[in-house]
Design a protein around this motif. Sequence first.
Motif, PDB file in Angstrom:
ATOM      1  N   ASN B  61     -10.579  44.249   9.886  1.00  0.00           N
ATOM      2  CA  ASN B  61      -9.622  44.647   8.819  1.00  0.00           C
ATOM      3  C   ASN B  61      -8.761  45.852   9.196  1.00  0.00           C
ATOM      4  O   ASN B  61      -8.354  46.652   8.363  1.00  0.00           O
ATOM      5  N   ILE B  62      -8.400  45.941  10.477  1.00  0.00           N
ATOM      6  CA  ILE B  62      -7.554  47.066  10.888  1.00  0.00           C
ATOM      7  C   ILE B  62      -6.225  47.045  10.153  1.00  0.00           C
ATOM      8  O   ILE B  62      -5.797  48.058   9.577  1.00  0.00           O
ATOM      9  N   GLU B  63      -5.699  45.816  10.113  1.00  0.00           N
ATOM     10  CA  GLU B  63      -4.394  45.676   9.495  1.00  0.00           C
ATOM     11  C   GLU B  63      -4.432  46.123   8.053  1.00  0.00           C
ATOM     12  O   GLU B  63      -3.634  46.939   7.612  1.00  0.00           O
ATOM     13  N   GLN B  64      -5.421  45.570   7.423  1.00  0.00           N
ATOM     14  CA  GLN B  64      -5.566  45.873   5.968  1.00  0.00           C
ATOM     15  C   GLN B  64      -5.790  47.376   5.755  1.00  0.00           C
ATOM     16  O   GLN B  64      -5.175  47.986   4.891  1.00  0.00           O
ATOM     17  N   SER B  65      -6.618  47.913   6.610  1.00  0.00           N
ATOM     18  CA  SER B  65      -6.935  49.340   6.471  1.00  0.00           C
ATOM     19  C   SER B  65      -5.714  50.185   6.635  1.00  0.00           C
ATOM     20  O   SER B  65      -5.425  51.097   5.855  1.00  0.00           O
ATOM     21  N   ILE B  66      -4.944  49.771   7.729  1.00  0.00           N
ATOM     22  CA  ILE B  66      -3.732  50.554   7.990  1.00  0.00           C
ATOM     23  C   ILE B  66      -2.777  50.463   6.828  1.00  0.00           C
ATOM     24  O   ILE B  66      -2.256  51.489   6.349  1.00  0.00           O
ATOM     25  N   SER B  67      -2.615  49.229   6.376  1.00  0.00           N
ATOM     26  CA  SER B  67      -1.667  49.074   5.251  1.00  0.00           C
ATOM     27  C   SER B  67      -2.145  49.849   4.010  1.00  0.00           C
ATOM     28  O   SER B  67      -1.369  50.491   3.315  1.00  0.00           O
ATOM     29  N   TYR B  68      -3.447  49.703   3.850  1.00  0.00           N
ATOM     30  CA  TYR B  68      -4.013  50.449   2.686  1.00  0.00           C
ATOM     31  C   TYR B  68      -3.772  51.966   2.812  1.00  0.00           C
ATOM     32  O   TYR B  68      -3.279  52.611   1.896  1.00  0.00           O
ATOM     33  N   LEU B  69      -4.041  52.435   4.036  1.00  0.00           N
ATOM     34  CA  LEU B  69      -3.849  53.881   4.255  1.00  0.00           C
ATOM     35  C   LEU B  69      -2.398  54.274   4.097  1.00  0.00           C
ATOM     36  O   LEU B  69      -2.070  55.296   3.496  1.00  0.00           O
ATOM     37  N   ASP B  70      -1.557  53.389   4.664  1.00  0.00           N
ATOM     38  CA  ASP B  70      -0.124  53.646   4.540  1.00  0.00           C
ATOM     39  C   ASP B  70       0.283  53.742   3.098  1.00  0.00           C
ATOM     40  O   ASP B  70       0.985  54.680   2.683  1.00  0.00           O
ATOM     41  N   GLN B  71      -0.177  52.731   2.405  1.00  0.00           N
ATOM     42  CA  GLN B  71       0.123  52.712   0.954  1.00  0.00           C
ATOM     43  C   GLN B  71      -0.329  54.014   0.276  1.00  0.00           C
ATOM     44  O   GLN B  71       0.422  54.677  -0.431  1.00  0.00           O
ATOM     45  N   GLU B  72      -1.560  54.319   0.605  1.00  0.00           N
ATOM     46  CA  GLU B  72      -2.141  55.538  -0.021  1.00  0.00           C
ATOM     47  C   GLU B  72      -1.350  56.773   0.347  1.00  0.00           C
ATOM     48  O   GLU B  72      -0.997  57.590  -0.510  1.00  0.00           O
ATOM     49  N   PHE B  78       3.362  61.152   1.951  1.00  0.00           N
ATOM     50  CA  PHE B  78       3.455  61.256   3.416  1.00  0.00           C
ATOM     51  C   PHE B  78       4.443  60.221   3.934  1.00  0.00           C
ATOM     52  O   PHE B  78       4.691  59.218   3.270  1.00  0.00           O
ATOM     53  N   PRO B  79       4.960  60.504   5.075  1.00  0.00           N
ATOM     54  CA  PRO B  79       5.863  59.458   5.639  1.00  0.00           C
ATOM     55  C   PRO B  79       5.053  58.199   5.999  1.00  0.00           C
ATOM     56  O   PRO B  79       3.851  58.274   6.249  1.00  0.00           O
ATOM     57  N   SER B  80       5.693  57.124   6.012  1.00  0.00           N
ATOM     58  CA  SER B  80       4.997  55.858   6.250  1.00  0.00           C
ATOM     59  C   SER B  80       4.409  55.840   7.655  1.00  0.00           C
ATOM     60  O   SER B  80       4.948  56.428   8.605  1.00  0.00           O
ATOM     61  N   LEU B  81       3.304  55.131   7.739  1.00  0.00           N
ATOM     62  CA  LEU B  81       2.649  55.044   9.046  1.00  0.00           C
ATOM     63  C   LEU B  81       3.351  54.050   9.973  1.00  0.00           C
ATOM     64  O   LEU B  81       3.160  54.053  11.167  1.00  0.00           O
ATOM     65  N   TYR B  82       4.117  53.234   9.351  1.00  0.00           N
ATOM     66  CA  TYR B  82       4.786  52.173  10.127  1.00  0.00           C
ATOM     67  C   TYR B  82       6.123  52.671  10.560  1.00  0.00           C
ATOM     68  O   TYR B  82       6.753  53.500   9.909  1.00  0.00           O
ATOM     69  N   GLU B  83       6.533  52.045  11.693  1.00  0.00           N
ATOM     70  CA  GLU B  83       7.889  52.370  12.135  1.00  0.00           C
ATOM     71  C   GLU B  83       8.893  51.682  11.251  1.00  0.00           C
ATOM     72  O   GLU B  83       8.556  50.714  10.568  1.00  0.00           O
ATOM     73  N   GLU B  84      10.073  52.160  11.308  1.00  0.00           N
ATOM     74  CA  GLU B  84      11.117  51.528  10.491  1.00  0.00           C
ATOM     75  C   GLU B  84      11.346  50.110  10.996  1.00  0.00           C
ATOM     76  O   GLU B  84      11.626  49.864  12.171  1.00  0.00           O
ATOM     77  N   ILE B  96       2.297  55.637  15.849  1.00  0.00           N
ATOM     78  CA  ILE B  96       1.175  56.500  16.203  1.00  0.00           C
ATOM     79  C   ILE B  96       1.461  57.960  15.888  1.00  0.00           C
ATOM     80  O   ILE B  96       0.625  58.702  15.328  1.00  0.00           O
ATOM     81  N   VAL B  97       2.696  58.358  16.218  1.00  0.00           N
ATOM     82  CA  VAL B  97       3.082  59.773  15.977  1.00  0.00           C
ATOM     83  C   VAL B  97       2.942  60.150  14.500  1.00  0.00           C
ATOM     84  O   VAL B  97       2.361  61.166  14.143  1.00  0.00           O
ATOM     85  N   ALA B  98       3.429  59.163  13.725  1.00  0.00           N
ATOM     86  CA  ALA B  98       3.339  59.431  12.268  1.00  0.00           C
ATOM     87  C   ALA B  98       1.892  59.539  11.824  1.00  0.00           C
ATOM     88  O   ALA B  98       1.542  60.426  11.008  1.00  0.00           O
ATOM     89  N   VAL B  99       1.080  58.601  12.435  1.00  0.00           N
ATOM     90  CA  VAL B  99      -0.346  58.633  12.029  1.00  0.00           C
ATOM     91  C   VAL B  99      -0.973  59.971  12.385  1.00  0.00           C
ATOM     92  O   VAL B  99      -1.645  60.595  11.572  1.00  0.00           O
ATOM     93  N   LEU B 100      -0.671  60.375  13.632  1.00  0.00           N
ATOM     94  CA  LEU B 100      -1.267  61.649  14.072  1.00  0.00           C
ATOM     95  C   LEU B 100      -0.801  62.822  13.210  1.00  0.00           C
ATOM     96  O   LEU B 100      -1.573  63.665  12.782  1.00  0.00           O
ATOM     97  N   ASN B 101       0.493  62.804  12.971  1.00  0.00           N
ATOM     98  CA  ASN B 101       1.062  63.860  12.098  1.00  0.00           C
ATOM     99  C   ASN B 101       0.388  63.875  10.754  1.00  0.00           C
ATOM    100  O   ASN B 101       0.015  64.933  10.213  1.00  0.00           O
ATOM    101  N   CYS B 102       0.282  62.620  10.318  1.00  0.00           N
ATOM    102  CA  CYS B 102      -0.352  62.499   8.980  1.00  0.00           C
ATOM    103  C   CYS B 102      -1.776  63.037   8.985  1.00  0.00           C
ATOM    104  O   CYS B 102      -2.176  63.807   8.097  1.00  0.00           O
ATOM    105  N   MET B 103      -2.485  62.652  10.021  1.00  0.00           N
ATOM    106  CA  MET B 103      -3.872  63.114  10.120  1.00  0.00           C
ATOM    107  C   MET B 103      -3.957  64.629  10.192  1.00  0.00           C
ATOM    108  O   MET B 103      -4.763  65.275   9.515  1.00  0.00           O
TER     109      MET B 103
END
Lengths: 470, 556
Positions: B61-72, B78-84, B96-103
């Motif tokens: 469920n990586i996809e789901q998790s990521i989307s869930y986290l993104d959503q959250e 926070f800026p979206s975890l996904y690229e434009e 990845i950069v966004a994720v790291l930043n976010c983290m």
Amino acid sequence: MVYLSPVYVADMCILPRPRSPSPHLPASELRAQASCVQYRLVVRDVNTLQILQLYTCLDQIQHIEWSADSLFILCAMYKRGLVQVWSLEQPEWHCKIDEGSAGLVASCWSPDGRHILNTTEFHLRITVWSLCTKSVSYIKYPKACPQGITFTRDGRYMALAERRDCKDYVSIFVCSDWQLLRHFDTDTQDLTGIEWAPNGCVLAVWDTCLEYKILLYSLDGRLLSAYSAYEWSLGIKSVAWSPSSQFLAVGSYDGKVRILNHVTWKMITEFGHPATINNPKIVVYKEAEKSLQLGLGCLSFPPPGAGAGPLLSSESKYEIASVPVSLQTLKPVTDRANPKIGIGMLAFSPDSYFLATRNDNIPNAVWVWDIQKLRLFAVLEQLSPVRTFQWDPQQPRLAICTGGSRLYLWSPAGCMSVQVPGEGDFAVLSLCWHLSGDSMALLSKDHVCLCFLETEAAVSTACRQLGGHT
Amino acid sequence: MGDWMTVTDRGLSSESKTISQYTSEIKMSPSSLYSQQVLCSSIPLSKNVHSFFSAFCTEDNIEQSISYLDQELTTFGFPSLYEESKGKETKRELNIVAVLNCMNELLVLQRKNLLAQENVETQNLKLGSDMDHLQSCYSKLKEQLETSRREMIGLQERDRQLQCKNRNLHQLLKNEKDEVQKLQNIIASRATQYNHDMKRKEREYNKLKERLHQLVMNKKDKKIAMDILNYVGRADGKRGSWRTGKTEARNEDEMYKILLNDYEYRQKQILMENAELKKVLQQMKKEMISLLSPQKKKPRERVDDSTGTVISDVEEDAGELSRESMWDLSCETVREQLTNSIRKQWRILKSHVEKLDNQVSKVHLEGFNDEDVISRQDHEQETEKLELEIQQCKEMIKTQQQLLQRKAFEEERASWLKQQFLNMTTFDHQNSENVKLFSAFSGSSDRDNLIVHSRQPQKKPHSVSNGSPVCMSKLTKSLPASPSTSDFCQTRSCLSEHSSINVLNITPEEIKPNQVGGECTNQKWSVASRPGSQEGCYSGCSLTYTNSHVEKDDLP
């Protein structure tokens, strides 16, 4: 220093004490001393005690008095209403005055020594008998009061308290011809006493003890001043003029002496008589009786024989008490008449420097006040109540007796006690100084003892007297 | 500092509040609970967190998790975890950069939150303790309030009682006053009644007296008479004169003369006194002027205006004085001037003295610790010591005296016995000496310390010895009325013919006046003299003069 004559029996004894030193006889020449035993009058030499004259009266003598010039002696027999007069110069001369049924309660000489004033019973009148002329004067309405008759010191005037229509009056008479000089009423409820100032110009008149009031009148009858210290309480008990006429001491029932001055007749000071003395400046002499230790007789000598006389079991001396001293007081019974409180006796010394007083509820103490400094000077506390005291007429020396067998003398230098010798107790009830101040008579109930003081002359005469007797 | 702290705290707390708000909004998420737990939990739980995170995301469920986290995260801003995404259907790439930043941001946030939490906790603790303290304070104050209230009530009660008592006392006082008034009235009424009765009685008494007078005096009582041998002359030697109007006038005259004399005498005395006082006044004035004038020259500048003028008055007065003294001094105006000038000078003197006093007090204050001044305590100690010494010395003297006396007595006794023995073998005339000696001793038997040393022809005041160790000369002087002790004291002693032996003796001519006939008496004297008198004798000391005499007949 002090010698005592042998005691002899006498009911009364008087030494000549003229009001003013007589021009005829210098004081030292007044050597006669009169005493009486029952109905006999004995005149002795003061110094040698030799009997000079012996007179026999008609009854028991109750009162004797020298005339001012010491030439005559008056003997009153009140019970018989009789007065007999004797002359020293002419023993055969005699005079007898009989007051008859009118009775007699008092008899005295006028200051000139030539008139006799007899007060009849119930104070109906005073009869003035003359020894020079046949004239007899009567003074009606004399007041029956303790001190209702007084002569000026120079003998010129007599003041007499009178009572008529329930009012007090004072009459002033000229003694030379018994003429009434002034007659005025006094503002008193019940006049008790009158007394001339020694200068003869002011007459002090005081009211009954129920009302504190003293009035001062001039010789011409003008009221000079009136003084009252308080109301409602018992008032004046005794009054004395200072010999200088400068002060009038008034002793009262509140235990105070108030001194009035002769200029404004206002009080200058009052002397309280508290039972405790705190001032360390005041010397308090306390008489102490010390029983002699018999152990002193333990010498191995045999007793020196019967002639040594009985050893006295006790001796008296004065001790100086350290302040504060509390004197023995008497609790007066206030619901009786004449309570034993207040100043009952006061007398100025002849030089007016001292005043001796006695507070009747501290009966054992004599207070001597310094009049120059107006403060208490010394207090003498005796072992028994003071009967009487009298100042030496020549110097500030006070003789005190307490009814015991001792005579006490005070002078500014100190005080001492003298034991009167003789078997049994010689209770000195009263005393009488000779005018010269070098002898005095001590009187017990029925004995007399003469006491010689101080001077060399007295010593030599005493020796002479002794020679005469042994 | 506290203010600052609270400010930061407030900021932190508000931040945390918003966070909690956010978390509450996302309760539907499965991990929301956990995330909340994470927020609250402390740092040591990081391990669990890690494991928990792994549990949250699996291979599947990586996809789901990521989307869930993104959503959250986007919801949290926070800026979206996904690229434009370039295209619509293309699958979005994870940035990845966004994720790291976010983290990183999340971690920072987390740390901040933890800090804030800590602060809040301490704050909470502090507040809690503050609260406790305040509560205890509150309770204490409440207690105090209670006790004060009680006290107040008590005091009020007492006050009331006292007032009550006061009222009672007032009442009593009033009653007493009334009583006194009543008693005074009673006394007054009694007095009037008494006076009235007295007057009535006196009137009756007077009537009786009058009656008696008539009865006794008016009927010619033959008994009332004077029986006289012959009339004597008047004391003044003059003849009696008839009473006339003339004598009356003369008496009046004389009386007024006496009164006038008295007044004149008194006036003279007062004049003399006045003159004396005036002299004193003048003297005082002169002295004042002389005293004040040198002083005024120097400090003239210093003296303030008022005294300056007064001093200038002094000069005038000095001139006036000489004029005044020539006038009659009792004149009223002059008197006024004199008193005024004296008063002025007195004022100057007073101010001067006051000034001096001030100076003295200043000096005194300054010099209080001076070495020259002996402290009072030292002084007292010294005097005490000296007194003690004196006392000791006195005692020593006393004991020595006693010893001496005793010794002397022994000697005497021995000699007496010796003499006695000798006398038994010698002539009769010696025997008589012996008797005298005997008698002298007999007199002293009540005082064993009576020792007399003197030569026969000389009268020495030392012939009396006393029991107390007091200087003899002083004592003899202290006798107030004694001419001399030797006169008084009859026990005179002599040096007997047997020389070398002191004996007591009495010669026949020394017989006392009170010893008449065979009578023999003792005279005791006790003398206490005034301590302050110039004779300066010791207080309370007593002398017992003893004397006795034995007649020759009493020979053993």
